[in-house]
Design a protein around this motif. Structure first.
Motif, PDB file in Angstrom:
ATOM      1  N   LYS A  26      34.567   8.193  -5.447  1.00 39.82           N
ATOM      2  CA  LYS A  26      35.835   7.468  -5.507  1.00 39.82           C
ATOM      3  C   LYS A  26      35.667   5.963  -5.677  1.00 39.82           C
ATOM      4  O   LYS A  26      36.511   5.311  -6.286  1.00 39.82           O
ATOM      5  CB  LYS A  26      36.650   7.735  -4.244  1.00 39.82           C
ATOM      6  CG  LYS A  26      37.060   9.183  -4.112  1.00 39.82           C
ATOM      7  CD  LYS A  26      37.909   9.395  -2.896  1.00 39.82           C
ATOM      8  CE  LYS A  26      38.274  10.880  -2.807  1.00 39.82           C
ATOM      9  NZ  LYS A  26      39.204  11.150  -1.729  1.00 39.82           N
ATOM     10  N   ARG A  27      34.602   5.413  -5.093  1.00 39.15           N
ATOM     11  CA  ARG A  27      34.394   3.959  -5.120  1.00 39.15           C
ATOM     12  C   ARG A  27      32.934   3.634  -5.402  1.00 39.15           C
ATOM     13  O   ARG A  27      32.030   4.380  -5.032  1.00 39.15           O
ATOM     14  CB  ARG A  27      34.777   3.348  -3.776  1.00 39.15           C
ATOM     15  CG  ARG A  27      36.240   3.264  -3.533  1.00 39.15           C
ATOM     16  CD  ARG A  27      36.556   2.640  -2.189  1.00 39.15           C
ATOM     17  NE  ARG A  27      36.265   3.515  -1.052  1.00 39.15           N
ATOM     18  CZ  ARG A  27      37.008   4.565  -0.692  1.00 39.15           C
ATOM     19  NH1 ARG A  27      38.055   4.887  -1.391  1.00 39.15           N
ATOM     20  NH2 ARG A  27      36.687   5.282   0.355  1.00 39.15           N
ATOM     21  N   GLU A  45      36.829   0.873  -8.267  1.00 35.32           N
ATOM     22  CA  GLU A  45      37.086   2.296  -8.386  1.00 35.32           C
ATOM     23  C   GLU A  45      35.999   2.929  -9.260  1.00 35.32           C
ATOM     24  O   GLU A  45      35.568   2.338 -10.251  1.00 35.32           O
ATOM     25  CB  GLU A  45      38.452   2.535  -9.021  1.00 35.32           C
ATOM     26  CG  GLU A  45      39.621   2.086  -8.168  1.00 35.32           C
ATOM     27  CD  GLU A  45      40.938   2.301  -8.884  1.00 35.32           C
ATOM     28  OE1 GLU A  45      41.127   3.372  -9.483  1.00 35.32           O
ATOM     29  OE2 GLU A  45      41.762   1.379  -8.841  1.00 35.32           O
TER      30      GLU A  45
END
Length: 71
Positions: A26-27, A45
């Protein structure tokens, strides 16, 4: 008594930006350094390459790293 002064003229690392990345689903966590005590942390992101490019550009500016010719 002989005195010797040691001098270092090696400035090859001057202006170098060091980067570490932790790539998650996700990151992406980024840490930038100029090789000294200064560090800059950013999170973008996952997969957002333009955010990555912007984070690198911002880190270069904030850590006073000179751009390399042709980059």
């Amino acid at each position: 008594m002989n005195r010797v002064t040691l001098q270092s003229n090696d400035n090859a690392a001057e202006g170098v930006l060091y980067m570490a990345m932790e790539l998650g689903d996700k990151r992406w966590k980024l840490v930038f350094s100029d090789g000294g005590a200064k560090r800059r942390h950013e999170t973008v992101e996952a997969g957002r390459r333009m955010q990555l490019v912007e984070a690198v550009s911002k880190a270069k500016e904030k850590l006073h790293c000179r751009p390399r010719p042709g980059w």
